[in-house]
Design a protein around this motif. Structure first.
Motif, PDB file in Angstrom:
ATOM      1  N   SER A   1       0.836  -1.202   0.000  1.00 26.24           N
ATOM      2  CA  SER A   1       0.000   0.000   0.000  1.00 26.24           C
ATOM      3  C   SER A   1       0.869   1.250   0.000  1.00 26.24           C
ATOM      4  CB  SER A   1      -0.964  -0.011   1.181  1.00 26.24           C
ATOM      5  OG  SER A   1      -0.251   0.031   2.388  1.00 26.24           O
TER       6      SER A   1
ATOM      7  N   ARG B   1       0.718   4.204  -2.756  1.00 24.13           N
ATOM      8  CA  ARG B   1       0.662   5.618  -2.364  1.00 24.13           C
ATOM      9  C   ARG B   1       1.764   6.422  -3.049  1.00 24.13           C
ATOM     10  NH1 ARG B   1      -1.137   4.314   3.009  1.00 24.13           N
ATOM     11  NH2 ARG B   1       0.952   3.937   3.739  1.00 24.13           N
TER      12      ARG B   1
ATOM     13  N   ASP C   1       0.710  -9.065  10.797  1.00 26.30           N
ATOM     14  CA  ASP C   1       0.907  -7.810  10.075  1.00 26.30           C
ATOM     15  C   ASP C   1       0.203  -7.896   8.724  1.00 26.30           C
ATOM     16  OD1 ASP C   1       2.708  -9.867   9.551  1.00 26.30           O
ATOM     17  OD2 ASP C   1       4.162  -8.522   8.639  1.00 26.30           O
ATOM     18  N   GLY C   2      -0.282  -6.772   8.254  1.00 23.22           N
ATOM     19  CA  GLY C   2      -0.926  -6.745   6.956  1.00 23.22           C
ATOM     20  C   GLY C   2       0.067  -7.168   5.889  1.00 23.22           C
TER      21      GLY C   2
ATOM     22  N   THR D   1     -11.533 -11.824   2.203  1.00 22.88           N
ATOM     23  CA  THR D   1     -10.222 -11.676   1.583  1.00 22.88           C
ATOM     24  C   THR D   1      -9.608 -10.337   1.957  1.00 22.88           C
ATOM     25  OG1 THR D   1     -11.091 -12.885  -0.297  1.00 22.88           O
ATOM     26  CG2 THR D   1      -9.019 -11.747  -0.628  1.00 22.88           C
TER      27      THR D   1
ATOM     28  N   SER E   1      -5.522  -8.156   3.113  1.00 17.60           N
ATOM     29  CA  SER E   1      -4.148  -8.273   3.598  1.00 17.60           C
ATOM     30  C   SER E   1      -4.118  -8.437   5.116  1.00 17.60           C
ATOM     31  CB  SER E   1      -3.307  -7.082   3.160  1.00 17.60           C
ATOM     32  OG  SER E   1      -3.874  -5.896   3.622  1.00 17.60           O
ATOM     33  N   SER E   2      -5.210  -8.102   5.815  1.00 17.75           N
ATOM     34  CA  SER E   2      -5.388  -8.604   7.177  1.00 17.75           C
ATOM     35  C   SER E   2      -6.886  -8.786   7.385  1.00 17.75           C
ATOM     36  CB  SER E   2      -4.783  -7.662   8.218  1.00 17.75           C
ATOM     37  OG  SER E   2      -5.234  -6.349   8.030  1.00 17.75           O
TER      38      SER E   2
ATOM     39  N   GLN F   1     -10.222 -10.650   9.948  1.00 16.36           N
ATOM     40  CA  GLN F   1     -10.537 -10.973  11.328  1.00 16.36           C
ATOM     41  C   GLN F   1     -10.525 -12.486  11.501  1.00 16.36           C
ATOM     42  OE1 GLN F   1     -14.122  -9.209  12.901  1.00 16.36           O
ATOM     43  NE2 GLN F   1     -13.229  -9.216  14.943  1.00 16.36           N
TER      44      GLN F   1
ATOM     45  N   TRP G   1     -12.905  -5.683  14.789  1.00 15.66           N
ATOM     46  CA  TRP G   1     -11.858  -5.040  13.982  1.00 15.66           C
ATOM     47  C   TRP G   1     -11.786  -5.805  12.679  1.00 15.66           C
ATOM     48  CZ3 TRP G   1      -9.049  -0.630  15.077  1.00 15.66           C
ATOM     49  CH2 TRP G   1      -8.038  -0.311  14.169  1.00 15.66           C
TER      50      TRP G   1
ATOM     51  N   VAL H   1     -11.156  -5.474   8.783  1.00 18.38           N
ATOM     52  CA  VAL H   1     -10.667  -4.643   7.696  1.00 18.38           C
ATOM     53  C   VAL H   1     -11.516  -4.847   6.442  1.00 18.38           C
ATOM     54  CG1 VAL H   1      -8.641  -4.111   6.296  1.00 18.38           C
ATOM     55  CG2 VAL H   1      -8.355  -4.834   8.655  1.00 18.38           C
ATOM     56  N   GLN H   2     -12.009  -6.078   6.268  1.00 20.42           N
ATOM     57  CA  GLN H   2     -12.786  -6.399   5.075  1.00 20.42           C
ATOM     58  C   GLN H   2     -14.040  -5.557   4.958  1.00 20.42           C
ATOM     59  OE1 GLN H   2     -10.047  -7.675   4.270  1.00 20.42           O
ATOM     60  NE2 GLN H   2     -11.389  -7.688   2.511  1.00 20.42           N
TER      61      GLN H   2
ATOM     62  N   GLU I   1      -0.392  -3.284  11.508  1.00 16.31           N
ATOM     63  CA  GLU I   1      -1.222  -2.984  10.345  1.00 16.31           C
ATOM     64  C   GLU I   1      -0.843  -1.721   9.599  1.00 16.31           C
ATOM     65  OE1 GLU I   1      -5.363  -3.340  11.180  1.00 16.31           O
ATOM     66  OE2 GLU I   1      -5.117  -5.315  12.060  1.00 16.31           O
ATOM     67  N   PHE I   2       0.005  -0.903  10.202  1.00 15.72           N
ATOM     68  CA  PHE I   2       0.242   0.413   9.610  1.00 15.72           C
ATOM     69  C   PHE I   2       0.799   0.326   8.191  1.00 15.72           C
ATOM     70  CE2 PHE I   2       2.163   4.604   9.163  1.00 15.72           C
ATOM     71  CZ  PHE I   2       1.102   5.380   9.549  1.00 15.72           C
TER      72      PHE I   2
ATOM     73  N   GLU J   1       0.377  -1.687   5.696  1.00 11.91           N
ATOM     74  CA  GLU J   1      -0.495  -2.000   4.566  1.00 11.91           C
ATOM     75  C   GLU J   1      -1.855  -1.335   4.700  1.00 11.91           C
ATOM     76  OE1 GLU J   1       0.186  -3.878   1.815  1.00 11.91           O
ATOM     77  OE2 GLU J   1       2.260  -4.142   2.430  1.00 11.91           O
ATOM     78  N   ALA J   2      -1.971  -0.372   5.599  1.00 10.51           N
ATOM     79  CA  ALA J   2      -3.281   0.220   5.818  1.00 10.51           C
ATOM     80  C   ALA J   2      -3.593   1.300   4.794  1.00 10.51           C
ATOM     81  CB  ALA J   2      -3.343   0.813   7.224  1.00 10.51           C
ATOM     82  N   ILE J   3      -4.833   1.312   4.323  1.00  7.29           N
ATOM     83  CA  ILE J   3      -5.282   2.394   3.442  1.00  7.29           C
ATOM     84  C   ILE J   3      -6.681   2.819   3.860  1.00  7.29           C
ATOM     85  CG2 ILE J   3      -4.079   2.405   1.209  1.00  7.29           C
ATOM     86  CD1 ILE J   3      -5.714   0.013   0.406  1.00  7.29           C
TER      87      ILE J   3
ATOM     88  N   GLN K   1      -9.072   2.306   7.361  1.00  8.22           N
ATOM     89  CA  GLN K   1      -8.232   1.524   8.268  1.00  8.22           C
ATOM     90  C   GLN K   1      -7.101   2.393   8.813  1.00  8.22           C
ATOM     91  OE1 GLN K   1      -6.148  -1.697   6.408  1.00  8.22           O
ATOM     92  NE2 GLN K   1      -5.556  -2.640   8.339  1.00  8.22           N
TER      93      GLN K   1
END
Lengths: 349, 324
Positions: A61, A65, A159-160, A184, A186-187, A189, B72, B74-75, B284-285, B287-289, B292
């Motif tokens: 990501s 960016r 981690d993502g 689906t 990158s992270s 639940q 929590w 993300v999906q 998570e930071f 890959e976060a967008i 999130q």
């Protein structure tokens, strides 16, 4: 790990500042998964041509960016961008190399390759629906293997990561409950299990916790000799993860189905196809502010396609099949042109 | 000789007139130190400001639910901080429960009981403990401590308490992997010991020797001296030391990420995996967008608020004890 990658890249950048200015310097940023092979290619490319590649593995990501902000010449991502996103951001996307994700386990008395799993069983283990190794559904596909009456500990990436994205893409394809549950990404639940940070964290937990199962990148499992399970593919055959089965997954895919080659290589047909295979992608701007920099990047990737296969194999990555490379080169010719309408890359070979 | 001293006199007499034309050294020094103080203030305000700005979309989207919800996902872009808040407070509390008595024990030993030749080595060891990078604690915790902890604590304790009320759920490991909330708390306690111990030692050292000596003089035992004479003297300052340790425990990132198991679930058992605010952000930071990323920023705000509240409470407590 990421920090060290970053500092290596920073170091490379520093070193390059003090050297001759005539050589081209290409900058890229993004996915961590392909970093080792990009670094190797960059090193050999530099020896052959004098041109430098400065790649910062800051995560997919971050790469997206940065290429959106045009602070780098190319971005790199594990999960492909959708056609409309590419359109909106004015980006061209193409695959470079592939890798596989493999289930690794720790069951006493069951060496590597002995354990067989289907997609649905794998999904139900990570969903908590199958809680013990001697569950009837696992026993049924593993006749002749003694599995213990022990609780399974699923281990996931905390981690993502692109690895998780590929893994959950596959689980969503083979299991409706997974698709409507964790889904689906990158992270996601995770309903059960424990999270390890990075491939190394997952591998450590799987190796330390008896009766654990996790997933890591193929190269990581191979280099650390962690027991790997066989998986049933879409054609119903059980296959082990290796270069041949990754290649088979890529060969059978319809790469033209989605613009930007944004297909998933998971759950592909073919007797030999490994079901959790994934390409990693490069993003370059369609109308770059500095066309000569993008041209240099394309030169690098063209060189990679020509000479980089063995280096990728040595690091347990999987090169793209030749027809796919030709498709990518054709895309460069047709979509990446300078202001006068000439292709940025003059003669791809 | 005479000429020299006269010359010196002349120059020193000249100085005031020269001083007025330029910025004197004294003024420059004052400005520089004011600048240093202001930089801290500006940086802090900048951090708070950018975190609130970054986290605002998440607060607006979920409102108070951001704090109370334990989802929590993300999906589906649903975020709630409850699990991470509970994890942060639990691990910090465990760290204090284990770390404070040990730290005080170290401080009392070093100042009251330690033979002089042993003082230096023990004190240096403790200070070295503070210099170990947190990633080392994390790796040691995951690769060395966790397997031992699983084998010698989790498995025996779990089989002992299985089926018992209360402890049977608090200290029962469904999967004895060695990582979890309690492991994170223990690692944190090791990390905060040097901070609390060395400050507590300095405080105890500052008590006038005459107090101790007179207490011994009237026939007190060592325990009585420590319990009834020394500790009441330093009580308030010790709270300050503990709060410093607590601050570190609340915000520790890398070591906790390695050993807490990183699960977004609330569990009754201390052996089960959980997560803290800092570990969630660290994970998570990268890959976060989108939302999130906002939610992670908002988590950062909450951690800031929690730490700030703890510090304020400590100050109030100290002030109250002082006036009483």
């Amino acid at each position: 790990m990421k920090i060290s990658h970053f500092s290596v890249a920073a170091g490379l950048a520093l070193a390059s500042c003090s050297l001759a200015v005539t050589a081209a310097e290409i900058t890229g940023a993004g996915a961590t998964f392909p970093f080792p092979v990009y670094a190797r290619w960059a090193e050999v490319y530099n020896q052959e041509t004098g041109n430098r590649l400065n790649y910062q593995s800051i995560g997919s990501s971050g790469g997206i960016r940065q290429i959106r902000a045009k602070t780098v010449d190319f971005g790199a991502t594990d999960a492909p961008l959708k056609a409309e996103e590419l359109q909106k951001d004015g980006l061209v996307q193409f695959p470079v190399v592939m890798g596989g994700v493999v289930p690794v386990y720790n069951i006493q008395g069951v060496p590597t390759g002995q354990l067989k799993l289907t997609g649905e069983v794998l999904a139900d283990i990570f969903n908590g629906k199958i809680a013990k190794w001697n569950d009837a559904r696992i026993a049924q596909i593993n006749q002749g293997v003694t599995l213990p009456n022990a609780t399974i500990t699923p281990v996931y990436r905390s981690d993502g990561s692109g690895t998780t994205n590929v893994f959950t893409t596959y689980l969503s394809q083979v299991s409706e409950t997974w698709k409507s549950g964790p889904g689906t990404g990158s992270s996601v639940q995770w309903p059960v299990g424990q999270g390890g940070k990075g491939n190394e964290g997952v591998a450590a937990l799987v190796q330390q916790v008896p009766n654990a199962i996790g997933y890591v990148e193929y190269a990581y499992a191979k280099q650390n000799s962690i027991p790997v399970a066989q998986l049933q593919n879409k054609s119903g055959k059980y296959v082990a993860p290796e270069a041949k089965t990754f290649q088979a997954a890529a060969a059978n895919a319809d790469w033209k189905a989605v613009p930007g080659f944004g297909i998933s290589l998971t759950h592909q047909p073919g007797d030999e196809a490994w079901p959790i295979t994934a390409p990693t992608f490069i993003l370059v701007p369609r109308a770059p502010e500095k066309p000569e920099q993008v041209a240099e990047a394309l030169k690098f990737f063209n060189w990679v396609f020509t000479k980089g296969d063995q280096m990728a194999i040595d690091l347990d990555y999987v090169p793209l099949p030749t027809p796919v490379k030709d498709l990518v080169r054709a895309t460069w010719q047709s979509e990446l042109k300078d202001k006068s309408g000439q292709p940025l890359l003059k003669q791809p070979s | 000789m005479v000429a020299l001293s006269q010359k010196a006199l002349v120059t020193s007499a000249d100085k005031p007139s020269r001083r007025s034309s330029f910025l004197s050294f004294d003024d420059a020094f004052r400005l520089a130190s004011l600048g240093s103080a202001l930089i801290v203030l500006i940086v802090l305000l900048g951090i708070i400001g950018s975190m609130i700005y970054g986290g605002w979309p998440a607060f607006r989207e979920f409102g108070l639910g951001f704090i109370t919800s334990s989802v929590w996902d993300v999906q589906r872009d649903q975020y709630g901080a409850w699990v991470a808040i509970v994890g942060t407070l639990t691990t910090a509390l465990i760290a204090l429960v284990i770390g404070v008595p040990i730290s005080l024990g170290i401080a009392v030993f070093l100042t009251q009981l330690c033979p002089p030749w042993l003082k230096r080595p023990v004190a240096t060891t403790i200070e070295l403990l503070a210099a170990v990078p947190s990633i080392i604690y994390g790796m040691w915790g995951l690769f060395v401590f966790a397997p031992l902890f699983a084998r010698f604590i989790q498995i025996p304790v779990s089989s002992l308490v299985e089926g018992l009320p209360l402890v049977g759920s608090i200290l029962y490991a469904r999967t004895p992997s060695g990582v979890g909330v309690l492991t994170a708390g223990i690692i944190l306690s090791i990390m905060i010991i040097p901070f609390i111990a060395s400050i507590a030692r300095d405080i105890l050292d500052q008590i006038p020797p005459v107090m101790r000596e007179s207490a011994y003089g009237i026939g007190c035992t060592t325990w009585e001296v420590v319990r009834h004479v020394l500790l009441p003297q330093v009580g308030v300052s010790i709270i300050g030391a503990i709060m410093l340790g607590l601050g570190r425990a609340l915000g520790e990132t890398m070591a906790v990420t390695f050993v807490i198991g990183n699960a977004n679930r609330l569990s009754a058992s201390l052996f089960d995996p959980g997560s803290t605010i800092a570990s969630r952000i660290a994970n998570e930071f990268n890959e976060a967008i989108g939302l999130q990323l906002n939610a992670l920023m908002a988590l950062g705000c909450i951690l800031f608020l929690v730490t700030f509240t703890v510090l304020v409470l400590a100050r109030l407590l100290v002030a109250r004890v002082k006036t009483a």
